[in-house]
Structure formats: C-alpha cells, structure tokens
Motif scaffolding. Structure first.
Motif, short mmCIF file in Angstrom:
data_model
loop_
_atom_site.label_atom_id
_atom_site.label_comp_id
_atom_site.label_asym_id
_atom_site.label_seq_id
_atom_site.Cartn_x
_atom_site.Cartn_y
_atom_site.Cartn_z
N TYR A 36 0.81 -1.21 0.00
CA TYR A 36 0.00 0.00 0.00
C TYR A 36 0.85 1.27 0.00
O TYR A 36 0.34 2.36 0.18
CB TYR A 36 -0.97 -0.02 1.18
N ARG A 37 2.15 1.08 -0.20
CA ARG A 37 3.09 2.20 -0.23
C ARG A 37 2.99 3.10 1.00
O ARG A 37 2.96 4.32 0.92
CB ARG A 37 2.90 3.04 -1.51
N ILE A 38 2.90 2.44 2.13
CA ILE A 38 2.88 3.17 3.40
C ILE A 38 4.31 3.21 3.92
O ILE A 38 5.05 2.23 3.76
CB ILE A 38 1.97 2.46 4.45
N LYS A 39 4.67 4.28 4.53
CA LYS A 39 6.00 4.39 5.13
C LYS A 39 6.11 3.33 6.23
O LYS A 39 5.23 3.21 7.09
CB LYS A 39 6.18 5.78 5.71
N ILE A 40 7.18 2.55 6.18
CA ILE A 40 7.36 1.48 7.16
C ILE A 40 7.57 2.09 8.55
O ILE A 40 8.45 2.92 8.74
CB ILE A 40 8.51 0.54 6.76
N PRO A 41 6.73 1.71 9.50
CA PRO A 41 6.86 2.28 10.85
C PRO A 41 8.22 2.00 11.47
O PRO A 41 8.84 0.96 11.22
CB PRO A 41 5.76 1.58 11.65
N TYR A 42 8.65 2.93 12.29
CA TYR A 42 9.93 2.84 12.97
C TYR A 42 10.07 1.54 13.76
O TYR A 42 11.12 0.94 13.81
CB TYR A 42 10.07 4.05 13.90
N GLU A 43 8.96 1.10 14.32
CA GLU A 43 8.95 -0.13 15.11
C GLU A 43 9.38 -1.34 14.28
O GLU A 43 9.87 -2.32 14.81
CB GLU A 43 7.55 -0.40 15.69
N ILE A 44 9.13 -1.27 12.99
CA ILE A 44 9.52 -2.39 12.12
C ILE A 44 10.97 -2.26 11.70
O ILE A 44 11.71 -3.23 11.71
CB ILE A 44 8.58 -2.49 10.89
N THR A 45 11.37 -1.06 11.33
CA THR A 45 12.74 -0.88 10.82
C THR A 45 13.79 -1.28 11.85
O THR A 45 14.84 -1.79 11.48
CB THR A 45 12.99 0.56 10.34
N ILE A 46 13.50 -1.08 13.12
CA ILE A 46 14.48 -1.45 14.14
C ILE A 46 14.65 -2.97 14.27
O ILE A 46 15.60 -3.43 14.87
CB ILE A 46 14.20 -0.82 15.53
#
Ligand SMILES: [Zn+2]
Length: 92
Positions: A36-46
C-alpha cells in the motif's frame, strides 16, 4: 494501518517465546506497507539489520547497548553478520 499495528504488537509479544512467529508477523507487516506504499513504521525498521537485511530479534539475535554521553543513542549489534549500527534517540 490498524492491521500493521496489530501485527507489530503480536510480533513484540511473541519475540521471546516464538521468534519464528514474530518474524512472520514482522515480514507480513512489512509486506502490507510495501503493497500500500505506506511508510514502514519505525517499530519495524528497528527489527531489521541495515547490512544483511535480516530480521533480528531484540536481545536474541542482537545485542543492544545504550551509549553516548551527549547524544543519546542505542547501539545494536547484529549477531548474524556482526554489523553494528546506531540509533539516535530523539528526545521528545
Ligand atoms: Zn546483519
């Protein structure tokens, strides 16, 4: 968005008891973001190593150290490739 948040919540809850399940939740959440081209939340990137792009479970596949005297940051060491990266904590 709600589904992503739920997936993250379940992943964090399961990370210690069932790392594989947590991994699936995180990957699913990331796939939804990409779809859905949503910015990946910070909680996931970590949860992902910046070098090997692998899922690293906090305290299991990675070492987390809090460091820095003036700049507050956390040092995350990936146990899979040994890459160390810093996350700067932005004061609220
Ligand atoms: Zn790595």
């Amino acid at each position: 968005m709600e589904r992503i948040e739920l997936l993250i919540k379940y992943a964090i809850l399961n990370v210690k008891s069932d790392t594989k399940l947590a991994k699936q939740y995180i990957i699913r959440a990331r796939n939804i973001c990409m779809k859905y081209r949503i910015k990946i939340p910070y909680e996931i990137t970590i949860f992902f190593c910046k070098k090997c792009k692998c899922f690293i479970a906090p305290c299991i596949d990675s070492k987390i150290r809090i460091g820095g005297s003036q700049i507050k940051s956390v040092r995350i060491t990936c146990n899979l490739c040994g890459h160390i990266y810093h996350k700067i904590i932005v004061p609220k």
